[in-house]
Design a protein around this motif. Structure first.
Motif, PDB file in Angstrom:
ATOM      1  N   ILE A 246      30.288  12.255  12.005  1.00 19.87           N
ATOM      2  CA  ILE A 246      30.324  13.646  12.461  1.00 19.87           C
ATOM      3  C   ILE A 246      30.131  13.666  13.971  1.00 19.87           C
ATOM      4  N   MET A 247      31.078  14.301  14.663  1.00 16.52           N
ATOM      5  CA  MET A 247      31.012  14.367  16.121  1.00 16.52           C
ATOM      6  C   MET A 247      30.601  15.760  16.579  1.00 16.52           C
ATOM      7  N   VAL A 248      29.809  15.789  17.660  1.00 12.22           N
ATOM      8  CA  VAL A 248      29.493  17.033  18.362  1.00 12.22           C
ATOM      9  C   VAL A 248      30.106  16.931  19.753  1.00 12.22           C
ATOM     10  N   LYS A 249      30.865  17.947  20.131  1.00 15.60           N
ATOM     11  CA  LYS A 249      31.576  17.965  21.411  1.00 15.60           C
ATOM     12  C   LYS A 249      31.553  19.368  21.984  1.00 15.60           C
ATOM     13  N   PRO A 250      31.141  19.507  23.274  1.00 16.77           N
ATOM     14  CA  PRO A 250      30.588  18.522  24.203  1.00 16.77           C
ATOM     15  C   PRO A 250      29.157  18.126  23.809  1.00 16.77           C
ATOM     16  N   VAL A 270      28.073  11.278  16.297  1.00 19.50           N
ATOM     17  CA  VAL A 270      28.724  10.890  17.540  1.00 19.50           C
ATOM     18  C   VAL A 270      28.608  12.037  18.536  1.00 19.50           C
ATOM     19  N   ALA A 271      28.202  11.718  19.762  1.00 19.52           N
ATOM     20  CA  ALA A 271      28.180  12.707  20.843  1.00 19.52           C
ATOM     21  C   ALA A 271      29.325  12.399  21.797  1.00 19.52           C
ATOM     22  N   TYR A 272      30.132  13.395  22.127  1.00 20.78           N
ATOM     23  CA  TYR A 272      31.221  13.217  23.083  1.00 20.78           C
ATOM     24  C   TYR A 272      30.760  13.748  24.441  1.00 20.78           C
ATOM     25  N   ASN A 273      30.461  12.824  25.341  1.00 24.47           N
ATOM     26  CA  ASN A 273      30.112  13.134  26.733  1.00 24.47           C
ATOM     27  C   ASN A 273      31.424  13.402  27.468  1.00 24.47           C
ATOM     28  N   VAL A 274      31.816  14.668  27.557  1.00 25.07           N
ATOM     29  CA  VAL A 274      33.195  15.021  27.875  1.00 25.07           C
ATOM     30  C   VAL A 274      33.511  14.949  29.365  1.00 25.07           C
ATOM     31  N   SER A 275      34.785  15.190  29.666  1.00 21.54           N
ATOM     32  CA  SER A 275      35.330  14.977  31.007  1.00 21.54           C
ATOM     33  C   SER A 275      34.631  15.813  32.076  1.00 21.54           C
ATOM     34  N   GLY A 276      34.332  17.074  31.763  1.00 27.78           N
ATOM     35  CA  GLY A 276      33.677  17.918  32.754  1.00 27.78           C
ATOM     36  C   GLY A 276      32.275  17.451  33.084  1.00 27.78           C
ATOM     37  N   GLU A 277      31.583  16.940  32.088  1.00 25.53           N
ATOM     38  CA  GLU A 277      30.249  16.370  32.317  1.00 25.53           C
ATOM     39  C   GLU A 277      30.342  15.137  33.211  1.00 25.53           C
ATOM     40  N   TYR A 278      31.356  14.328  32.966  1.00 21.77           N
ATOM     41  CA  TYR A 278      31.603  13.137  33.781  1.00 21.77           C
ATOM     42  C   TYR A 278      31.942  13.535  35.218  1.00 21.77           C
ATOM     43  N   ALA A 279      32.867  14.486  35.356  1.00 29.25           N
ATOM     44  CA  ALA A 279      33.346  14.874  36.678  1.00 29.25           C
ATOM     45  C   ALA A 279      32.228  15.460  37.541  1.00 29.25           C
ATOM     46  N   VAL A 296      23.027   9.202  35.164  1.00 27.16           N
ATOM     47  CA  VAL A 296      23.840   8.857  33.997  1.00 27.16           C
ATOM     48  C   VAL A 296      22.970   8.273  32.885  1.00 27.16           C
ATOM     49  N   LEU A 297      22.084   7.359  33.238  1.00 26.63           N
ATOM     50  CA  LEU A 297      21.228   6.748  32.217  1.00 26.63           C
ATOM     51  C   LEU A 297      20.315   7.784  31.575  1.00 26.63           C
ATOM     52  N   GLU A 298      19.802   8.696  32.380  1.00 23.63           N
ATOM     53  CA  GLU A 298      18.945   9.750  31.830  1.00 23.63           C
ATOM     54  C   GLU A 298      19.740  10.680  30.918  1.00 23.63           C
ATOM     55  N   MET A 299      20.945  11.010  31.350  1.00 27.34           N
ATOM     56  CA  MET A 299      21.780  11.934  30.582  1.00 27.34           C
ATOM     57  C   MET A 299      22.175  11.327  29.237  1.00 27.34           C
ATOM     58  N   LEU A 300      22.635  10.085  29.247  1.00 29.58           N
ATOM     59  CA  LEU A 300      23.054   9.462  27.998  1.00 29.58           C
ATOM     60  C   LEU A 300      21.865   9.173  27.086  1.00 29.58           C
ATOM     61  N   THR A 301      20.728   8.837  27.672  1.00 29.03           N
ATOM     62  CA  THR A 301      19.532   8.640  26.862  1.00 29.03           C
ATOM     63  C   THR A 301      19.122   9.934  26.173  1.00 29.03           C
ATOM     64  N   SER A 302      19.330  11.060  26.835  1.00 32.38           N
ATOM     65  CA  SER A 302      18.998  12.340  26.210  1.00 32.38           C
ATOM     66  C   SER A 302      19.846  12.578  24.966  1.00 32.38           C
ATOM     67  N   MET A 303      21.066  12.076  24.982  1.00 32.71           N
ATOM     68  CA  MET A 303      21.938  12.226  23.809  1.00 32.71           C
ATOM     69  C   MET A 303      21.448  11.346  22.665  1.00 32.71           C
ATOM     70  N   LYS A 304      21.002  10.136  22.994  1.00 30.96           N
ATOM     71  CA  LYS A 304      20.417   9.280  21.956  1.00 30.96           C
ATOM     72  C   LYS A 304      19.130   9.911  21.417  1.00 30.96           C
ATOM     73  N   ILE A 310      26.085   7.227  18.304  1.00 35.50           N
ATOM     74  CA  ILE A 310      27.224   6.715  19.063  1.00 35.50           C
ATOM     75  C   ILE A 310      27.540   7.719  20.160  1.00 35.50           C
ATOM     76  N   ILE A 311      27.956   7.214  21.333  1.00 34.13           N
ATOM     77  CA  ILE A 311      28.321   8.101  22.438  1.00 34.13           C
ATOM     78  C   ILE A 311      29.724   7.745  22.910  1.00 34.13           C
ATOM     79  N   LEU A 312      30.608   8.715  22.846  1.00 41.32           N
ATOM     80  CA  LEU A 312      31.959   8.589  23.391  1.00 41.32           C
ATOM     81  C   LEU A 312      31.876   9.051  24.838  1.00 41.32           C
ATOM     82  N   THR A 313      32.066   8.122  25.790  1.00 43.89           N
ATOM     83  CA  THR A 313      31.802   8.469  27.188  1.00 43.89           C
ATOM     84  C   THR A 313      32.686   7.705  28.154  1.00 43.89           C
ATOM     85  N   TYR A 314      33.107   8.392  29.208  1.00 43.17           N
ATOM     86  CA  TYR A 314      33.862   7.770  30.290  1.00 43.17           C
ATOM     87  C   TYR A 314      32.959   6.911  31.173  1.00 43.17           C
ATOM     88  N   PHE A 315      31.664   7.020  30.995  1.00 47.64           N
ATOM     89  CA  PHE A 315      30.710   6.195  31.730  1.00 47.64           C
ATOM     90  C   PHE A 315      30.464   4.847  31.055  1.00 47.64           C
TER      91      PHE A 315
END
Length: 327
Positions: A246-250, A270-279, A296-304, A310-315
Motif C-alpha cells: 500500500i502506497m501513500v503519495k505524497p 510505501v511512501a512516495y517522496n515526490v518530485s515537488g518535495e525533491y525539488a 534529506v536524512l531527517e526528512m526520509l527518517t521521518s517517513m520511516k 519502503i521509500i520511493l525517492t529521487y534522493f
C-alpha cells in the motif's frame, strides 16, 4: 538538586555511540526504490530542469545509469516512460514494444536480481494527459480499467517484478489482479497507489514525464488532501482486492496518513517522496539556505518513523552514497 525529582533523559544522548545504541529508526539502501525516466531516441540524457540530478535517459544509455544504482546497493527501480507518439487511449502503455517494456527486458537481462517496478498508468501515453479513457469530457472508470489490465499484463510479460498501478480508478487492483492471474502471473505482486492525493507537489514529475493533463485536473479520481478517513477506506478496499503493498503519495505532507495506514494494515507500506518535495530541497540547497544532506536524512527518517517500510525517492542515489561514506 538531589531533592528534586526529574528524569535524566540526556543519559541516552551522551555520545554518538550511545545515541546509535538506542536509535529507533535507520535508513538503508534496501529501503529505497529509485524512479527512472526512460525516453525514446538515442544518445539522450536530459536533466529535468526542475529536478537537478534527475534525467530522462534513452535505452542505449540506460544500462550505465542502472549500473550506478545497482552498485550503490539499491535493490529496486521504477520505470516511467516518455514518448512522443501519444493517442487518446494511451496505446504506448500496453504495446509489447513500449518504452517501459523495452527498458524492462534490457535491464532484467543484465541485472536479473534487480527488482523492476512498473508504473501502471496511461497518463504518460495519452494525448490528453489523463489517467484513463475520456468519455464526455470525463475519465471513464470502467473502460479505463480494461486498458490498465492490458498494461499490467504487458509489463509482467516484459519481466517486471512488481506492478504498481497509479491511476486511482475504482476497482483497479481487482481488475489487474484478475488479469495477471488469468495470464499466468499469479506470482507478481501489486504495489497499489492506494492513497494518492490530488497534490500540488507533482509539478516537476509532470515536466519529467510529459504527463500534465491537457484540460481540467485529476480531482475526480485523486483524493482531496483535506481527507483522512478516506485514506483508510481506499487502503482497505485495495487490500481486499488483492494489493500486496500500500502506497501513500505524497509523503512529506501526509506523514499522519502514513501512520494511520501503518496502524490499520499488515501489508508493507510505501511512501512516495515526490518530485515537488525533491525539488524544494534541491532548490534551497543550491541557494545555500539549508544543509542538503542533513535535511534529506531527517526528512526520509521521518517517513520511516511514521511507519513506511519502503521509500520511493529521487534522493535514493544520494542517500546510498552518504550511507556508504559513513560505513
Amino acid at each position: 538538586m538531589n531533592d528534586i525529582a526529574f528524569k535524566r533523559h540526556r543519559r541516552l544522548r551522551s555520545s554518538a555511540s550511545m545515541r546509535a545504541l538506542v536509535r529507533e529508526n535507520y535508513l538503508r539502501a534496501d529501503d529505497f526504490i529509485y524512479p527512472m525516466f526512460v525516453i525514446e531516441g538515442e544518445g539522450i540524457k536530459n536533466e529535468v530542469p526542475s529536478m537537478p540530478g534527475v534525467y530522462q535517459v534513452s535505452l542505449d544509455l540506460l544500462l550505465d545509469e542502472v549500473k550506478e544504482v545497482y552498485d550503490l546497493g539499491i535493490k529496486a527501480i521504477m520505470f516511467f516512460g516518455v514518448i512522443t507518439a501519444k493517442d487518446e487511449i494511451g496505446t504506448g502503455a500496453y504495446i509489447d514494444d513500449g518504452i517501459v517494456q523495452k527498458a524492462t527486458r534490457l535491464v532484467k537481462k543484465e541485472f536479473p536480481d534487480l527488482l523492476i517496478v512498473a508504473d501502471t498508468c496511461l497518463c504518460e501515453y495519452t494525448s490528453h494527459g489523463h489517467c484513463g479513457v475520456i468519455h464526455e469530457n470525463d475519465v471513464d472508470n470502467d473502460e479505463s480499467l480494461k486498458l490498465l489490465a492490458k498494461t499490467a499484463v504487458s509489463q509482467a510479460k516484459a519481466g517486471a517484478d512488481i506492478i504498481a498501478p497509479s491511476n486511482m480508478m475504482d476497482g483497479f487492483v481487482a481488475v489487474i489482479r484478475h488479469a495477471l492471474d488469468e495470464a499466468g502471473f499469479t506470482h507478481i505482486p501489486i504495489m497499489s497507489y492506494a492513497v494518492k492525493y490530488a497534490s500540488a507537489f507533482y509539478g516537476p514529475f509532470r515536466d519529467a514525464a510529459d504527463s500534465a493533463p491537457q484540460f481540467g485536473d485529476r480531482k475526480t479520481y485523486q483524493m482531496d488532501p483535506s481527507n483522512r478517513l478516506e485514506a483508510l477506506r481506499e487502503a482497505q478496499s485495495d487490500i481486499e482486492e488483492g494489493a500486496d503493498f500500500i502506497m501513500v503519495k505524497p509523503a512529506l505532507s501526509f506523514l499522519d496518513i502514513i501512520r494511520d495506514v501503518r496502524n490499520h494494515v499488515q501489508t508493507p507500506v510505501v511512501a512516495y517522496n515526490v518530485s515537488g518535495e525533491y525539488a524544494m530541497v534541491k532548490a534551497a540547497a543550491q541557494n545555500g539556505w539549508i544543509d542538503e544532506k542533513s535535511v534529506v536524512l531527517e526528512m526520509l527518517t521521518s517517513m520511516k518513523r511514521a511507519g513506511a517500510d519502503i521509500i520511493l525517492t529521487y534522493f535514493a542515489k544520494d542517500v546510498a552514497k552518504w550511507l556508504k561514506e559513513e560505513n
